[in-house]
Scaffold this motif. Sequence first.
Motif, PDB file in Angstrom:
ATOM      1  N   UNK A 136      34.553  39.467  40.117  1.00 38.42           N
ATOM      2  CA  UNK A 136      34.524  38.504  39.007  1.00 38.42           C
ATOM      3  C   UNK A 136      34.941  37.095  39.410  1.00 38.42           C
ATOM      4  N   UNK A 137      35.968  36.958  40.260  1.00 34.80           N
ATOM      5  CA  UNK A 137      36.409  35.622  40.676  1.00 34.80           C
ATOM      6  C   UNK A 137      35.353  34.924  41.516  1.00 34.80           C
ATOM      7  N   UNK A 138      34.673  35.671  42.397  1.00 35.55           N
ATOM      8  CA  UNK A 138      33.606  35.077  43.204  1.00 35.55           C
ATOM      9  C   UNK A 138      32.407  34.741  42.323  1.00 35.55           C
ATOM     10  N   UNK A 139      32.054  35.644  41.409  1.00 38.64           N
ATOM     11  CA  UNK A 139      30.927  35.385  40.516  1.00 38.64           C
ATOM     12  C   UNK A 139      31.142  34.188  39.613  1.00 38.64           C
ATOM     13  N   UNK A 140      32.412  33.930  39.261  1.00 38.54           N
ATOM     14  CA  UNK A 140      32.733  32.774  38.417  1.00 38.54           C
ATOM     15  C   UNK A 140      32.930  31.496  39.221  1.00 38.54           C
ATOM     16  N   UNK A 199      28.639  42.323  50.247  1.00 35.44           N
ATOM     17  CA  UNK A 199      27.429  42.710  49.506  1.00 35.44           C
ATOM     18  C   UNK A 199      27.774  43.235  48.117  1.00 35.44           C
ATOM     19  N   UNK A 200      28.768  44.127  48.037  1.00 37.27           N
ATOM     20  CA  UNK A 200      29.121  44.692  46.734  1.00 37.27           C
ATOM     21  C   UNK A 200      29.898  43.688  45.889  1.00 37.27           C
ATOM     22  N   UNK A 201      30.650  42.789  46.521  1.00 32.77           N
ATOM     23  CA  UNK A 201      31.333  41.735  45.765  1.00 32.77           C
ATOM     24  C   UNK A 201      30.308  40.860  45.044  1.00 32.77           C
ATOM     25  N   UNK A 202      29.225  40.495  45.744  1.00 35.70           N
ATOM     26  CA  UNK A 202      28.174  39.686  45.113  1.00 35.70           C
ATOM     27  C   UNK A 202      27.515  40.452  43.972  1.00 35.70           C
ATOM     28  N   UNK A 203      27.291  41.742  44.166  1.00 37.45           N
ATOM     29  CA  UNK A 203      26.643  42.525  43.123  1.00 37.45           C
ATOM     30  C   UNK A 203      27.517  42.599  41.873  1.00 37.45           C
ATOM     31  N   UNK A 204      28.806  42.903  42.060  1.00 40.17           N
ATOM     32  CA  UNK A 204      29.718  43.004  40.923  1.00 40.17           C
ATOM     33  C   UNK A 204      29.891  41.651  40.245  1.00 40.17           C
ATOM     34  N   UNK A 205      30.009  40.582  41.021  1.00 41.42           N
ATOM     35  CA  UNK A 205      30.311  39.280  40.457  1.00 41.42           C
ATOM     36  C   UNK A 205      29.138  38.532  39.897  1.00 41.42           C
ATOM     37  N   UNK A 206      27.904  38.873  40.339  1.00 37.98           N
ATOM     38  CA  UNK A 206      26.785  38.010  39.974  1.00 37.98           C
ATOM     39  C   UNK A 206      25.555  38.758  39.467  1.00 37.98           C
ATOM     40  N   UNK A 207      25.381  40.010  39.842  1.00 41.18           N
ATOM     41  CA  UNK A 207      24.109  40.671  39.579  1.00 41.18           C
ATOM     42  C   UNK A 207      24.109  41.589  38.365  1.00 41.18           C
ATOM     43  N   UNK A 208      25.291  41.983  37.853  1.00 44.50           N
ATOM     44  CA  UNK A 208      25.321  42.799  36.637  1.00 44.50           C
ATOM     45  C   UNK A 208      25.095  41.903  35.420  1.00 44.50           C
ATOM     46  N   UNK A 209      25.881  40.854  35.324  1.00 47.43           N
ATOM     47  CA  UNK A 209      25.712  39.843  34.287  1.00 47.43           C
ATOM     48  C   UNK A 209      26.333  38.549  34.808  1.00 47.43           C
ATOM     49  N   UNK A 210      25.965  37.431  34.219  1.00 41.64           N
ATOM     50  CA  UNK A 210      26.478  36.146  34.700  1.00 41.64           C
ATOM     51  C   UNK A 210      27.897  35.936  34.195  1.00 41.64           C
ATOM     52  N   UNK A 216      31.472  33.459  34.135  1.00 42.53           N
ATOM     53  CA  UNK A 216      32.179  32.216  34.410  1.00 42.53           C
ATOM     54  C   UNK A 216      33.667  32.527  34.411  1.00 42.53           C
ATOM     55  N   UNK A 217      34.502  31.513  34.560  1.00 45.58           N
ATOM     56  CA  UNK A 217      35.935  31.764  34.703  1.00 45.58           C
ATOM     57  C   UNK A 217      36.525  32.436  33.465  1.00 45.58           C
ATOM     58  N   UNK A 218      36.059  32.053  32.277  1.00 39.57           N
ATOM     59  CA  UNK A 218      36.592  32.637  31.052  1.00 39.57           C
ATOM     60  C   UNK A 218      36.204  34.102  30.921  1.00 39.57           C
ATOM     61  N   UNK A 219      34.945  34.429  31.208  1.00 41.42           N
ATOM     62  CA  UNK A 219      34.508  35.825  31.110  1.00 41.42           C
ATOM     63  C   UNK A 219      35.190  36.676  32.167  1.00 41.42           C
ATOM     64  N   UNK A 220      35.316  36.148  33.393  1.00 39.19           N
ATOM     65  CA  UNK A 220      35.991  36.895  34.454  1.00 39.19           C
ATOM     66  C   UNK A 220      37.468  37.107  34.120  1.00 39.19           C
ATOM     67  N   UNK A 221      38.092  36.115  33.480  1.00 39.04           N
ATOM     68  CA  UNK A 221      39.476  36.271  33.035  1.00 39.04           C
ATOM     69  C   UNK A 221      39.581  37.435  32.046  1.00 39.04           C
ATOM     70  N   UNK A 222      38.631  37.545  31.141  1.00 41.97           N
ATOM     71  CA  UNK A 222      38.635  38.647  30.165  1.00 41.97           C
ATOM     72  C   UNK A 222      38.549  39.998  30.866  1.00 41.97           C
ATOM     73  N   UNK A 223      37.748  40.082  31.918  1.00 48.25           N
ATOM     74  CA  UNK A 223      37.617  41.330  32.681  1.00 48.25           C
ATOM     75  C   UNK A 223      38.951  41.683  33.340  1.00 48.25           C
ATOM     76  N   UNK A 224      39.582  40.699  33.990  1.00 51.47           N
ATOM     77  CA  UNK A 224      40.849  40.960  34.677  1.00 51.47           C
ATOM     78  C   UNK A 224      41.941  41.383  33.707  1.00 51.47           C
ATOM     79  N   UNK A 225      42.027  40.688  32.559  1.00 49.31           N
ATOM     80  CA  UNK A 225      43.057  41.016  31.580  1.00 49.31           C
ATOM     81  C   UNK A 225      42.829  42.403  30.992  1.00 49.31           C
TER      82      UNK A 225
END
Length: 499
Positions: free
Chosen positions: A96-100, A378-389, A391-400
């Motif tokens: 999520x952090x890389x995708x955001x 490879x899997x970091x890119x898939x998790x962060x970018x290829x499932x759904x787009x 950003x920092x706010x959405x990734x924060x929601x995932x982490x929390x």
Amino acid sequence: MTEKSNPQLRDQPEPGWQVLDRDLNRISRVELAAGYAAKPLVALGLGLVFVALAASWAALVTGGGSAGLVIVIASAFAAYLALNIGANDVANNMGPAVGANALTMTGALIIAAICETAGALIAGGEVVTTIATGIVAPESLADSRTFVIAMMAALLSSAVWLNLATWLGAPVSTTHAIVGGVAGAGIAAAGFGAVDWGSMSRIAASWVISPVLGGGLAAATLWAIHKLIIDRDDKLAAARIWVPVLIAVMAWAFATYLALKGLKHLFHVSIGHAALIGLGCAAASWLAAKPYIRHQSRGLENRNKSLKLLFQVPLVLSAALMSFAHGANDVSNAIGPLAAIVSLLHDTGNGQAGHVPLWVMVIGALGISVGLMLFGPRLIRMVGDQITRLNAMRAYCVALSAAVTVIAASWFGMPVSSTHIAIGGIFGVGFFRETVEARRMKQLTGSVGIPTMASEERRRRKLVRRSHFMTIIAAWVITVPATALASALLFLALRALQG
């Protein structure tokens, strides 16, 4: 006059430097293609070197003899499993952090490697009982030799399954993989009665509960951010009030999570004590975040892009903390069976059934970090970018949501998978955005008279990629059965080889 207009010029031989230049260009293209094709082979070679080094270290520590040889082979299997845990499982923390775009891939790999290793060595340990005896009781097996073969089969089957899942681009639960491996070997060794089916049923229930809880909480957090900040007229003024509060909530969640998952290996921590630790960290974080957010928001425009900047630092910190907690908790999946074998064959005199030697811990800790560095991007890119787009706010929601869900599960004594929770959170924010977009389009078509969108266009506008969704769900469902079957077959083969 050109070569085309004058046949005599065309027939003259080219200057030597032109011929050499053309040949060098061809060689450069061949070298570039060869280097691109050789990249996976380099990573594979380095991975094999690590496995060989782990086996050599085990040989030096344990000495010779038949018992030493068994430990050396088990160490190689554990190193191979640790590499695959690093390649597959750590993507859930850093993706999520890389995708955001809060972290570069290089920065994510460095932070994750440091935090995973620190978590494993500082707070990992006392885990052999859960992995080695919580699923299959050793006394249910015929003898110590049968127990050792069962643990080796569990190690190898789990590693092979994680390797396959990583190659397919499916983040799966490493805990479920090793549990399935231990259960399958136990069934092959002593029948279905050797397995604690109560534990297995709770694990099976977590397949559904973990992602649903993570996804629901992530979606609810994103909805709250929309209501409190994004949908307000003065977004920056709302952010100065609520972002410090959200950071404090995150600090509480992660401090409580780390106390439960990490400090419990050093001393006893109840859920109440962990919550009090979290409240202290939350208060300190809120006091520190208020001036920081006020300073960061100066000069920013009143738009959503500015809000993303305010969530980047909290997101990076959360990714680092999740990696520390993951290293403390999931290193057991790599070295639990190995430590049980060492305790049985080499350290039988210490009287500590759950004792984990330092050299075993180092194999697990370094293996996770090396696997992340070699095979994780490879899997970091898939998790962060290829499932759904994200950003920092959405990734924060995932982490929390991941931290809070694990805390809730610990409160109720329910075994959950951090992988399932994190991926469920990504699905949750994606499906929430789909719902909001569909409602907006419905209101727009009803009020302005825009023609209803065709079904093909609606499918194209889906914000969660269905192909990844189906692949991941299928991998989750079959992880335990697949590793159990593979482990049972490996157990029978290893026992036949030993006569």
